[in-house]
Design an enzyme around this catalytic site. Structure first.
Site, short mmCIF file in Angstrom:
data_model
loop_
_atom_site.label_atom_id
_atom_site.label_comp_id
_atom_site.label_asym_id
_atom_site.label_seq_id
_atom_site.Cartn_x
_atom_site.Cartn_y
_atom_site.Cartn_z
CE1 TYR A 12 58.40 69.02 29.35
CE2 TYR A 12 59.31 69.16 32.11
CZ TYR A 12 59.81 68.89 31.08
OH TYR A 12 61.07 68.33 30.69
CB SER A 125 59.30 69.21 44.43
OG SER A 125 60.44 70.00 43.82
CE1 TYR A 150 54.16 72.64 43.17
CE2 TYR A 150 56.46 73.50 43.91
CZ TYR A 150 55.88 72.34 42.98
OH TYR A 150 55.94 71.60 42.06
CE LYS A 154 54.40 69.08 44.12
NZ LYS A 154 53.63 68.38 43.40
CE1 TYR A 178 58.90 62.27 40.22
CE2 TYR A 178 57.34 64.49 38.36
CZ TYR A 178 57.36 63.05 39.07
OH TYR A 178 56.63 62.72 39.02
CG ASN A 200 60.06 76.11 35.67
OD1 ASN A 200 59.15 75.99 35.71
ND2 ASN A 200 60.83 76.09 36.76
CG LEU A 201 67.65 78.21 32.21
CD1 LEU A 201 67.75 79.65 32.24
CD2 LEU A 201 68.65 77.99 32.91
NE ARG A 293 63.53 82.70 39.93
CZ ARG A 293 63.46 81.14 39.22
NH1 ARG A 293 62.60 81.61 38.45
NH2 ARG A 293 63.65 79.98 39.44
N PRO A 294 64.18 86.87 44.11
CG PRO A 294 63.00 87.60 44.79
CD PRO A 294 63.01 87.21 43.66
N GLY A 295 63.91 83.50 46.69
CA GLY A 295 63.92 82.57 47.36
C GLY A 295 64.49 81.71 46.26
CG ASP A 296 65.91 81.28 42.73
OD1 ASP A 296 65.48 80.53 42.35
OD2 ASP A 296 66.83 82.46 41.38
#
Ligand code: NAD
Ligand code: WQD
Length: 339
Positions: A12, A125, A150, A154, A178, A200-201, A293-296
């Site tokens: 992407y 990220s 993930y 990074k 990013y 992803n949203l 959502r867990p982790g948000d």
């Protein structure tokens, strides 16, 4: 003409960066195993730019295969996009994520050393700011505690690259953090093409719009934010790609390690994203509110001053552009790159 190796360049962000680099007079070479992309993306880059692009199908972890690329091309700089990026999958398959993301980085660094290539830009990220740093994030803040493997890959890769640059003073490293890339090239020929159910949203919204998914679930509306939904720093992928061109211009004439946030500095909520998508594209997005959502994190956004001061880069596109261009890509390619 300077030659830039795009590791993971069919993906992407890599595909959009390839277009902007070619349009700015750089020669690009793509190396990708197409684990989350396809050769059609490379063909589309050629269609947009009118230039042919040399692409190698290989696993970057395979150092012997990667050496062929360095042997056959005099590379001036590497941009390292190649990685697995699905947060939930990384929780379920941590070893796969550590193996792929760390090994691709080590393979690239070893080949660069062997062939005397001294410039690398890394796709990092905002996730490295972790849970404890306050928004807006500045590059001076320490890396924080991540909520998933993930994110830890990074953090680890940033550390590996910094250590390599400390040991070799000729090695230049730019870490680009990013924020939330969305949108697509305005031609509608390249865009985000997630495999399976989008994590992803924005790709989820786009798939609801095109009828591939029934409804969007908004994860939580009881956060301590203006409308109760999470806020993020969404950035148009073409603005992000142009940030890479500025980073390449910079790295070719500077030594050492530099970190840049690539974001707009302005957060939008999930509800604002849905409403803007609906207004700009004159449609309704079927949605419901669900559990968190867990982790948000409630909020994540950049202080983007450093990129402006040092690179002369800032975003130009609006949230409306991001929503319009996402839909233009999705409606022209309802099944992504698959016919
Ligand atoms: P993407 O999956 O579309 O692109 C990554 C590319 O790397 C794919 O083409 C994939 O096939 C390739 N790849 C993966 N492992 C490989 C390997 N071992 N050998 C060769 N090729 C390999 O993802 P993207 O959104 O373009 O992201 C690019 C980079 O930016 C990733 O490192 C990602 O972690 C990072 N990033 C992405 C986001 C985001 O929201 N999209 C945000 C922050 C950072
Ligand atoms: C955005 C907002 C969700 C899907 C992730 C990674 C991050 C970086 C970018 C790579 C959040 C909400 C989402 C849905 C929803 N990637 N949402 N319903 O989580 O900010 O960042 O991608 O480095 O590391 O964590 O992006 O697009 O998944 O979510 O309500 O179906 O949309 O809760 O508030 P996120 P996202």
């Amino acid at each position: 003409m300077k030659k830039i190796l795009l590791a993971g360049g069919a993906g992407y962000i890599g595909s959009h960066t390839a277009v902007e680099l070619i349009n700015s007079g750089y020669d690009v070479i793509i190396a990708d195993n197409y684990s989350n992309s396809c050769p059609e993306a490379v063909r589309r880059i050629e269609e947009i730019t009118g230039k042919s692009v040399k692409a190698y199908e290989l696993d970057i972890k395979d150092k012997t295969a990667l050496e062929t690329v360095f042997k056959e091309n005099k590379i001036d700089a590497v941009i390292h996009f190649a990685g697995l990026k699905a947060v939930g999958e990384s929780v379920a398959k941590p070893v796969l994520y550590y193996r792929n993301n760390i090994d691709t980085t080590l393979s690239l660094l070893e080949c660069m050393e062997e062939f005397g290539v001294k410039n690398i830009i890394f796709s990092s990220s905002a996730t490295v700011y972790g849970e404890e740093n306050p928004v807006p994030y500045t590059e001076k803040m320490k890396r924080g505690t991540c909520t998933n493997p993930y994110g830890w890959t990074k953090v680890m890769m940033e550390q590996i690259l910094e250590d390599a640059a400390n040991a070799d003073k000729e090695l230049s490293v730019v870490l680009l953090r990013y924020f939330n890339p969305i949108g697509a090239h305005e031609s509608g020929k390249i865009g985000e093409d997630p495999q399976g159910i989008p994590n992803n949203l924005m790709p989820y919204v786009a798939q609801v719009a095109v009828g591939r998914r029934e409804k969007l679930t908004i994860f939580g509306n009881d956060y301590d934010t203006p409308d109760g939904t999470c806020r993020r720093d969404y950035i148009h992928v073409v603005d992000l790609a142009k940030g890479h061109v500025k980073a390449i211009d910079y790295i070719l004439s500077h030594e050492g390690v530099e970190i840049f946030n690539l974001g707009t500095g302005t957060p939008y909520s999930v509800t604002e994203i849905v409403e803007t998508f609906e207004n700009v594209n004159d449609m309704k997005i079927n949605h419901v509110y669900g559990d968190r959502r867990p982790g948000d994190l409630p909020e994540s956004y950049a202080n983007a001053d450093k990129a402006l001061e040092v690179l002369g880069w800032k975003t130009e596109k609006t949230l409306a552009d991001m929503c319009r261009d996402t839909w233009n890509w999705q409606k022209n390619n309802p099944n992504g790159y698959k016919k």
